[in-house]
Design a protein around this motif. Structure first.
Motif, PDB file in Angstrom:
ATOM      1  N   ASN A   3      48.231  52.591  44.422  1.00 29.54           N
ATOM      2  CA  ASN A   3      48.650  51.538  43.479  1.00 29.54           C
ATOM      3  C   ASN A   3      49.137  50.281  44.173  1.00 29.54           C
ATOM      4  OD1 ASN A   3      47.983  52.904  41.210  1.00 29.54           O
ATOM      5  ND2 ASN A   3      50.013  53.782  40.904  1.00 29.54           N
ATOM      6  N   ARG A   4      49.769  50.436  45.336  1.00 29.84           N
ATOM      7  CA  ARG A   4      50.259  49.257  46.046  1.00 29.84           C
ATOM      8  C   ARG A   4      49.094  48.379  46.500  1.00 29.84           C
ATOM      9  NH1 ARG A   4      55.109  48.357  49.869  1.00 29.84           N
ATOM     10  NH2 ARG A   4      54.439  46.474  50.932  1.00 29.84           N
ATOM     11  N   ASP A   5      48.034  48.986  47.009  1.00 25.22           N
ATOM     12  CA  ASP A   5      46.865  48.212  47.430  1.00 25.22           C
ATOM     13  C   ASP A   5      46.227  47.494  46.248  1.00 25.22           C
ATOM     14  OD1 ASP A   5      47.233  49.097  50.020  1.00 25.22           O
ATOM     15  OD2 ASP A   5      45.781  50.728  49.823  1.00 25.22           O
ATOM     16  N   LYS A   6      46.162  48.150  45.114  1.00 25.60           N
ATOM     17  CA  LYS A   6      45.581  47.539  43.923  1.00 25.60           C
ATOM     18  C   LYS A   6      46.420  46.359  43.442  1.00 25.60           C
ATOM     19  CE  LYS A   6      43.426  51.735  42.274  1.00 25.60           C
ATOM     20  NZ  LYS A   6      43.446  52.776  41.252  1.00 25.60           N
ATOM     21  N   SER A   7      47.735  46.509  43.496  1.00 26.55           N
ATOM     22  CA  SER A   7      48.588  45.430  43.023  1.00 26.55           C
ATOM     23  C   SER A   7      48.533  44.218  43.947  1.00 26.55           C
ATOM     24  CB  SER A   7      50.033  45.903  42.863  1.00 26.55           C
ATOM     25  OG  SER A   7      50.583  46.263  44.105  1.00 26.55           O
ATOM     26  N   ILE A   9      45.854  43.303  45.729  1.00 27.66           N
ATOM     27  CA  ILE A   9      44.565  42.672  45.435  1.00 27.66           C
ATOM     28  C   ILE A   9      44.630  41.922  44.110  1.00 27.66           C
ATOM     29  CG2 ILE A   9      42.147  43.154  44.865  1.00 27.66           C
ATOM     30  CD1 ILE A   9      42.287  45.429  46.915  1.00 27.66           C
ATOM     31  N   TYR A  10      45.261  42.511  43.124  1.00 29.44           N
ATOM     32  CA  TYR A  10      45.429  41.869  41.820  1.00 29.44           C
ATOM     33  C   TYR A  10      46.216  40.566  41.958  1.00 29.44           C
ATOM     34  CZ  TYR A  10      46.083  41.781  36.737  1.00 29.44           C
ATOM     35  OH  TYR A  10      46.063  41.442  35.419  1.00 29.44           O
ATOM     36  N   PHE A  11      47.267  40.574  42.749  1.00 25.32           N
ATOM     37  CA  PHE A  11      48.091  39.392  42.979  1.00 25.32           C
ATOM     38  C   PHE A  11      47.302  38.303  43.711  1.00 25.32           C
ATOM     39  CE2 PHE A  11      51.041  37.096  45.816  1.00 25.32           C
ATOM     40  CZ  PHE A  11      51.811  36.466  44.860  1.00 25.32           C
ATOM     41  N   ILE A  12      46.560  38.669  44.738  1.00 24.37           N
ATOM     42  CA  ILE A  12      45.773  37.697  45.506  1.00 24.37           C
ATOM     43  C   ILE A  12      44.684  37.079  44.641  1.00 24.37           C
ATOM     44  CG2 ILE A  12      44.152  37.468  47.437  1.00 24.37           C
ATOM     45  CD1 ILE A  12      45.929  39.490  48.935  1.00 24.37           C
ATOM     46  N   LEU A  13      44.002  37.881  43.843  1.00 22.29           N
ATOM     47  CA  LEU A  13      42.984  37.331  42.951  1.00 22.29           C
ATOM     48  C   LEU A  13      43.596  36.407  41.905  1.00 22.29           C
ATOM     49  CD1 LEU A  13      40.597  40.358  42.380  1.00 22.29           C
ATOM     50  CD2 LEU A  13      40.109  38.250  43.631  1.00 22.29           C
ATOM     51  N   GLY A  14      44.792  36.719  41.445  1.00 20.80           N
ATOM     52  CA  GLY A  14      45.487  35.848  40.504  1.00 20.80           C
ATOM     53  C   GLY A  14      45.824  34.502  41.124  1.00 20.80           C
ATOM     54  N   LEU A  15      46.322  34.507  42.358  1.00 27.49           N
ATOM     55  CA  LEU A  15      46.601  33.251  43.050  1.00 27.49           C
ATOM     56  C   LEU A  15      45.327  32.455  43.302  1.00 27.49           C
ATOM     57  CD1 LEU A  15      49.284  34.232  45.706  1.00 27.49           C
ATOM     58  CD2 LEU A  15      49.588  32.888  43.635  1.00 27.49           C
ATOM     59  N   TYR A  16      44.266  33.143  43.656  1.00 31.82           N
ATOM     60  CA  TYR A  16      42.980  32.482  43.883  1.00 31.82           C
ATOM     61  C   TYR A  16      42.486  31.800  42.605  1.00 31.82           C
ATOM     62  CZ  TYR A  16      38.142  31.865  45.324  1.00 31.82           C
ATOM     63  OH  TYR A  16      36.929  31.332  45.619  1.00 31.82           O
ATOM     64  N   THR A  17      42.662  32.458  41.483  1.00 33.31           N
ATOM     65  CA  THR A  17      42.261  31.875  40.208  1.00 33.31           C
ATOM     66  C   THR A  17      43.094  30.641  39.886  1.00 33.31           C
ATOM     67  OG1 THR A  17      41.635  34.065  39.430  1.00 33.31           O
ATOM     68  CG2 THR A  17      41.923  32.376  37.763  1.00 33.31           C
ATOM     69  N   LEU A  18      44.376  30.662  40.207  1.00 31.67           N
ATOM     70  CA  LEU A  18      45.207  29.485  39.983  1.00 31.67           C
ATOM     71  C   LEU A  18      44.777  28.323  40.874  1.00 31.67           C
ATOM     72  CD1 LEU A  18      48.728  31.094  39.567  1.00 31.67           C
ATOM     73  CD2 LEU A  18      47.144  30.297  37.802  1.00 31.67           C
ATOM     74  N   MET A  19      44.360  28.623  42.098  1.00 36.39           N
ATOM     75  CA  MET A  19      43.846  27.572  42.974  1.00 36.39           C
ATOM     76  C   MET A  19      42.579  26.947  42.403  1.00 36.39           C
ATOM     77  SD  MET A  19      44.358  28.641  46.906  1.00 36.39           S
ATOM     78  CE  MET A  19      44.499  30.394  46.970  1.00 36.39           C
ATOM     79  N   ILE A  20      41.708  27.782  41.855  1.00 31.05           N
ATOM     80  CA  ILE A  20      40.478  27.284  41.241  1.00 31.05           C
ATOM     81  C   ILE A  20      40.816  26.406  40.042  1.00 31.05           C
ATOM     82  CG2 ILE A  20      38.397  27.960  39.975  1.00 31.05           C
ATOM     83  CD1 ILE A  20      38.449  30.570  41.641  1.00 31.05           C
ATOM     84  N   SER A  21      41.737  26.858  39.215  1.00 31.32           N
ATOM     85  CA  SER A  21      42.123  26.106  38.031  1.00 31.32           C
ATOM     86  C   SER A  21      42.679  24.736  38.404  1.00 31.32           C
ATOM     87  CB  SER A  21      43.160  26.888  37.226  1.00 31.32           C
ATOM     88  OG  SER A  21      43.641  26.130  36.157  1.00 31.32           O
ATOM     89  N   TRP A  22      43.562  24.689  39.382  1.00 29.14           N
ATOM     90  CA  TRP A  22      44.153  23.408  39.769  1.00 29.14           C
ATOM     91  C   TRP A  22      43.108  22.492  40.417  1.00 29.14           C
ATOM     92  CZ3 TRP A  22      48.281  21.039  38.262  1.00 29.14           C
ATOM     93  CH2 TRP A  22      48.690  19.891  38.940  1.00 29.14           C
ATOM     94  N   TYR A  23      42.187  23.068  41.192  1.00 32.16           N
ATOM     95  CA  TYR A  23      41.151  22.282  41.859  1.00 32.16           C
ATOM     96  C   TYR A  23      40.266  21.555  40.847  1.00 32.16           C
ATOM     97  CZ  TYR A  23      37.340  21.215  45.101  1.00 32.16           C
ATOM     98  OH  TYR A  23      36.398  20.576  45.864  1.00 32.16           O
TER      99      TYR A  23
END
Length: 65
Positions: A3-7, A9-23
């Motif tokens: 579960n720690r590995d999944k969380s 990855i989930y957090f990193i993908l969420g940050l990546y999506t925020l970077m895309i949104s702001w870009y």
């Protein structure tokens, strides 16, 4: 994968999506909306082609230059 590995990855993908949104939008309102629905927004960006032709790596690089 535990579960720690999944969380992480989930957090990193969420940050990546925020970077895309702001870009693409430069809007706090859209950033908040995309934060709430980030898995759907990430799939939308992938399907529409906004991350093709190297943009998937150009967007994060633009924040660290």
């Amino acid at each position: 994968m535990n579960n720690r590995d999944k969380s992480i990855i989930y957090f990193i993908l969420g940050l990546y999506t925020l970077m895309i949104s702001w870009y693409y939008n430069h809007s706090i309102v859209w950033l908040i909306i995309h934060y709430i629905f980030w898995p759907v927004y990430l799939i939308y960006e992938l399907l529409t082609g906004h991350l093709s032709h190297g943009m998937w790596k150009t967007i994060p690089e633009s924040y660290f230059k």
